[in-house]
Design a protein around this motif. Structure first.
Motif, PDB file in Angstrom:
ATOM      1  N   ALA A 122     -83.677 -37.415 -62.915  1.00 37.49           N
ATOM      2  CA  ALA A 122     -84.829 -37.424 -62.755  1.00 37.49           C
ATOM      3  C   ALA A 122     -85.336 -38.684 -63.198  1.00 37.49           C
ATOM      4  N   MET A 123     -84.076 -39.810 -63.657  1.00 44.06           N
ATOM      5  CA  MET A 123     -84.415 -41.352 -63.670  1.00 44.06           C
ATOM      6  C   MET A 123     -84.315 -42.246 -62.586  1.00 44.06           C
ATOM      7  N   THR A 124     -83.307 -41.879 -61.612  1.00 45.16           N
ATOM      8  CA  THR A 124     -82.836 -42.219 -60.213  1.00 45.16           C
ATOM      9  C   THR A 124     -84.162 -42.088 -59.440  1.00 45.16           C
ATOM     10  N   ARG A 125     -84.787 -41.273 -59.198  1.00 49.27           N
ATOM     11  CA  ARG A 125     -85.548 -41.015 -58.767  1.00 49.27           C
ATOM     12  C   ARG A 125     -87.044 -41.533 -59.168  1.00 49.27           C
ATOM     13  N   GLY A 126     -87.623 -41.685 -60.275  1.00 46.84           N
ATOM     14  CA  GLY A 126     -88.593 -42.191 -60.845  1.00 46.84           C
ATOM     15  C   GLY A 126     -88.493 -43.606 -60.580  1.00 46.84           C
ATOM     16  N   PHE A 127     -87.342 -44.404 -60.836  1.00 49.71           N
ATOM     17  CA  PHE A 127     -87.159 -45.626 -61.109  1.00 49.71           C
ATOM     18  C   PHE A 127     -87.124 -46.218 -59.676  1.00 49.71           C
ATOM     19  N   MET A 128     -87.113 -45.628 -58.762  1.00 48.68           N
ATOM     20  CA  MET A 128     -86.627 -45.588 -57.296  1.00 48.68           C
ATOM     21  C   MET A 128     -88.442 -46.430 -57.046  1.00 48.68           C
ATOM     22  N   GLY A 129     -88.108 -47.668 -56.387  1.00 54.23           N
ATOM     23  CA  GLY A 129     -89.459 -48.502 -55.722  1.00 54.23           C
ATOM     24  C   GLY A 129     -89.872 -48.966 -56.958  1.00 54.23           C
ATOM     25  N   HIS A 130     -89.685 -48.944 -58.399  1.00 56.95           N
ATOM     26  CA  HIS A 130     -89.992 -50.106 -59.026  1.00 56.95           C
ATOM     27  C   HIS A 130     -89.213 -51.839 -59.052  1.00 56.95           C
ATOM     28  N   PRO A 131     -89.420 -52.927 -58.881  1.00 58.25           N
ATOM     29  CA  PRO A 131     -88.642 -54.310 -58.932  1.00 58.25           C
ATOM     30  C   PRO A 131     -87.881 -53.872 -60.675  1.00 58.25           C
ATOM     31  N   LEU A 132     -86.532 -53.838 -61.241  1.00 50.30           N
ATOM     32  CA  LEU A 132     -86.119 -53.858 -61.592  1.00 50.30           C
ATOM     33  C   LEU A 132     -85.982 -55.252 -63.293  1.00 50.30           C
ATOM     34  N   GLY A 133     -86.265 -55.934 -62.016  1.00 49.65           N
ATOM     35  CA  GLY A 133     -86.400 -57.159 -62.741  1.00 49.65           C
ATOM     36  C   GLY A 133     -87.379 -57.506 -63.611  1.00 49.65           C
ATOM     37  N   GLU A 134     -88.068 -56.269 -63.379  1.00 48.48           N
ATOM     38  CA  GLU A 134     -89.508 -56.345 -64.467  1.00 48.48           C
ATOM     39  C   GLU A 134     -89.862 -54.683 -65.519  1.00 48.48           C
ATOM     40  N   GLY A 168     -79.390 -58.225 -69.053  1.00 47.05           N
ATOM     41  CA  GLY A 168     -78.933 -59.345 -68.458  1.00 47.05           C
ATOM     42  C   GLY A 168     -78.467 -58.390 -67.286  1.00 47.05           C
ATOM     43  N   ALA A 169     -77.818 -56.678 -67.083  1.00 49.51           N
ATOM     44  CA  ALA A 169     -77.366 -56.770 -65.843  1.00 49.51           C
ATOM     45  C   ALA A 169     -78.786 -56.681 -64.515  1.00 49.51           C
ATOM     46  N   LEU A 170     -79.944 -56.018 -65.695  1.00 48.45           N
ATOM     47  CA  LEU A 170     -81.315 -55.828 -64.439  1.00 48.45           C
ATOM     48  C   LEU A 170     -81.455 -57.323 -64.209  1.00 48.45           C
ATOM     49  N   GLY A 171     -81.811 -57.689 -65.320  1.00 44.25           N
ATOM     50  CA  GLY A 171     -82.035 -59.497 -64.877  1.00 44.25           C
ATOM     51  C   GLY A 171     -83.522 -59.516 -65.606  1.00 44.25           C
ATOM     52  N   THR A 172     -84.118 -58.560 -66.251  1.00 45.88           N
ATOM     53  CA  THR A 172     -85.617 -58.669 -66.379  1.00 45.88           C
ATOM     54  C   THR A 172     -84.941 -59.425 -67.968  1.00 45.88           C
ATOM     55  N   ARG A 173     -87.172 -59.776 -68.307  1.00 42.06           N
ATOM     56  CA  ARG A 173     -87.138 -60.584 -69.425  1.00 42.06           C
ATOM     57  C   ARG A 173     -87.727 -60.045 -70.337  1.00 42.06           C
TER      58      ARG A 173
END
Length: 733
Positions: A317-329, A351-356
């Protein structure tokens, strides 16, 4: 000075009590009334020993015997060793070498048991009772008294949380001395005389705050924890030494679990942190840890409702839900009681995602290097600005009270903390001139301070830092006080002062502290705020903090309930919540992952003085609940990322690299971090309001009276009116 115990010669510091001399020699002597952190009174008369000392002639020389050795003049009767000071050349005989002492102790044990009820099989203290142990070791083994024993009130409620059995009380006076000497509350005392003596409170009962400690120090089953009564025998519990994470103090506790549930929390000695005491929140706030827990993942279905699922279903469900969302945000937000190991796992994933957009909550800015709690207790003066210690860090209040009564800390020997420190006295005088309290609210400590000013914290800080002229002449006196005591002065800053202080003001306060040598203790908002800030789990430039949660395109929230705090609880898009209970925030999430409480974790936290403290895993049934490391592993799997942290050991290795010292082999008392970066950045957008006593400690509710909540839990569990005094089913305790 030289002291001889049963022929063993010792070198002891001046002022040592005779009972500590006995234990230092490796011998044993029974006692009931003595306690390491209370004044010695010699009430139980069990610690009897024979003592003798040399005498001096008129010319100052020692009297010698026929062999030319100093002649020892023995006292005619055995003496209580807890109230006797060992002196140069003193000789002490214990029951090991003296039949007189053995007979005297057996006689005292017989008198103690004269009217004691023979209800060990039904007493909750059975198996951990000092009277049981000492009766077996030092008693006659048989009773010569066949008449009926005295009868008194049983199940007598001193409060909602402490039950008194007057028949079992042996009048050791530990509880009375505790309230007088530690929290400074004269609420408990002896009433009547002789065989009619009993202890009782005034009409108001025991004050909520530190009352539960008397159940720990009672040597018999007279004072019992009403939340834990009849939950199990002492030998049936799994005892786990760990650290309390309900506030930033980090008190040492022992968690007792049975059949996968937490049944009791008791204090554990840590001379450097909480000594022997914990607050009532830490003692009684565990009730919900095993109740109404989330034990399996929940996934929102097409019908819009949350349904139980497997971890594989949740990951899908998380794989489907996060699809289309920018991982860096992606927003990553965790509670400030998360461990260091969980913190580095979050840092690695970010760090792996690059999110701040990474943050922990609650948090407050820190100022300089904090003093240790021992330094607070031994300070020459303490100034408190904008802090209600009972709401933010209760045990710190006990250390401040310790400072007011002279900062006398019991000595330490090879056998541990001194059993009887003769410098401690009953009803100790307190010096209010050493304390100043400034804040908009009137606190308990403000009533005991020479200077108490109802001035908002930030305003007072500006005056102390030299950024504003004082409008109140008493503020001048406070400034002069800090300048006069210098390095022996402590400035304590609480939520009221820190929430309204900007970076410039905090820098000015730090400069003032450096100039005067004052140590500044800025109270962290969470149990591990200092540690998580040191790992830089803060929003980076361009990132969204916890206050901007609703602006993130997607978010992962661990053990936080923003909805319960009146804040938005969802990101703009997909939201995953990791929590122990189905909170208001979890009820709005797309996927809910079951979490473990801090009682069920292994890891490390950093308390308000920068001390690394260890958490151990209690024997609780957690079903499919997971800690943050495992939950982040599942999140990484859903996002197609592989983390370098696979478990506790790899996380501890990374923590050691970040802090420059190992955390997998901490000493029992913890270790002050040698290098801990500090953050002066105030938390923008949200204000932290301490609420340790104003709300239930359950995460399931966001408001209400904590004491009444816990009381209702006890009521429903036992089906007994707390003040009814009725006998409970299943025993006559």
């Amino acid at each position: 000075m030289k002291v001889t115990v049963d022929g063993i010669e010792l070198e002891l510091p001046a002022g040592t009590s005779a009972i500590d001399a006995v234990f230092q020699a490796g011998r044993d002597v029974p006692y009931f009334c003595a306690h390491s952190y209370l004044s010695p009174v010699g009430a139980c008369r069990m610690c009897l020993v024979e003592t003798g000392s040399p005498r001096k002639e008129k010319d100052g020389s020692l009297t010698l015997d026929e062999a030319g050795q100093p002649k020892i003049f023995w006292m005619p009767k055995p003496m209580a060793s807890c109230t006797m000071q060992a002196t140069e050349g003193m000789h002490i005989r214990t029951a090991k070498t003296s039949d007189v002492v053995a007979k005297a102790q057996a006689g005292m044990m017989e008198f103690t048991l004269l009217n004691h009820p023979l209800d060990c099989p039904t007493c909750d203290k059975g198996g951990a009772c000092e009277l049981q142990d000492r009766a077996f070791e030092y008693g006659y083994g048989a009773s010569r008294y066949g008449f009926d024993r005295r009868h008194a009130d049983k199940h007598y409620p001193l409060s909602d949380f402490v039950i008194l059995d007057q028949e079992r009380c042996i009048h050791c006076k530990r509880c009375v001395r505790y309230f007088e000497e530690v929290p400074g509350q004269e609420v408990l005392d002896f009433i009547e005389r002789g065989g009619h003596t009993f202890i009782d409170t005034d009409e108001g009962g025991l004050p909520l705050g530190f009352q539960g400690n008397i159940t720990d120090i009672c040597p018999v089953g007279a004072l019992l924890d009403n939340v834990a009564r009849f939950r199990g025998r002492n030998w049936e519990y799994d005892h786990t030494p760990t650290t309390c994470t309900l506030c930033p103090v980090g008190c040492s506790i022992t968690v007792d679990a049975r059949n996968g549930r937490i049944e009791r929390v008791v204090a554990r000695e840590n001379r450097d942190v909480n000594e022997m005491w914990i607050c009532d929140a830490g003692r009684f706030g565990h009730v919900s840890a095993s109740d109404a827990r989330l034990l399996t993942p929940l996934v929102r279905g097409q019908d819009g409702e949350l349904h139980e699922a497997t971890w594989d279903d949740a990951i899908a469900a998380m794989t489907r839900g996060f699809m289309g969302h920018p991982l860096g945000e992606l927003g990553l937000y965790v509670g400030a009681d998360s461990t260091l190991e969980e913190g580095v796992a979050l840092e690695t994933l970010a760090g792996a995602l690059g999110t701040r957009s990474v943050d922990h909550w609650p948090r407050q800015p820190s100022v300089g290097h904090p003093p240790t709690l021992t330094e607070v207790a031994t300070a020459d003066a303490v100034v408190i600005v904008g802090a209600d210690l009972m709401k933010e860090a209760p045990v710190v209040q006990l250390r401040v009270l310790e400072m007011l009564r002279g900062g006398l800390l019991p000595a330490e020997f090879a056998h541990g903390t001194a059993i009887a420190d003769l410098r401690l006295v009953e009803r100790p005088p307190r010096n209010p001139a050493k304390l100043a309290v400034i804040g908009a609210e009137t606190t308990d400590l403000a009533r005991q301070a020479r200077i108490a000013l109802p001035i908002p914290g930030p305003e007072a800080l500006r005056v102390l830092a030299g950024l504003a002229a004082p409008r109140d002449p008493m503020l001048v006196a406070v400034t002069e006080l800090l300048g006069k005591v210098g390095p022996k002065g402590v400035l304590i800053l609480g939520a009221e002062a820190l929430a309204g202080a900007d970076a410039g003001l905090l820098s000015a306060v730090a400069a003032m502290a450096a100039r005067t040598g004052t140590r500044v203790l800025a109270l962290p908002a969470g149990a591990n705020s200092l540690g998580l800030a040191a790992l830089n789990l803060l929003p980076q430039a361009g990132g969204r903090g916890y206050a901007q949660l609703d602006q993130a395109p997607a978010a992962f929230i661990s053990r936080l309930d923003p909805v319960g705090q009146g804040q938005p609880g969802r990101a703009r898009g997909f939201t995953v919540v990791h929590d122990t209970h189905l909170t208001a925030t979890a009820a709005q999430a797309d996927v809910v992952l079951p979490a473990v409480t801090n009682y069920e974790k292994r890891g490390t936290t950093v308390n308000l003085e920068g001390r690394l403290l260890e958490l151990q895993q209690a024997a609780m049934s957690t079903a499919e609940a997971a800690d943050l490391i495992r939950a982040l592993g599942a999140l990484g799997e859903a996002l197609g990322l592989k983390s370098r942290i696979r478990g506790l050991r790899s996380a501890q290795t990374l923590v050691a690299e970040r802090l420059g010292q190992p955390v997998d082999r901490l000493p029992e008392r913890g270790a002050v971090a040698t290098s801990l970066p500090r953050s002066l950045a105030p938390a923008a957008g949200l204000r932290h309001t301490p609420a340790l006593w104003a709300q239930p400690l359950t995460r399931r509710e966001s408001h209400g009276d904590w004491a009444a909540h816990i009381g209702s839990l006890v009521d429903s569990r036992w089906e007994l009116p707390l003040h009814g005094g009725a006998q409970q089913p299943g025993g006559d305790d």
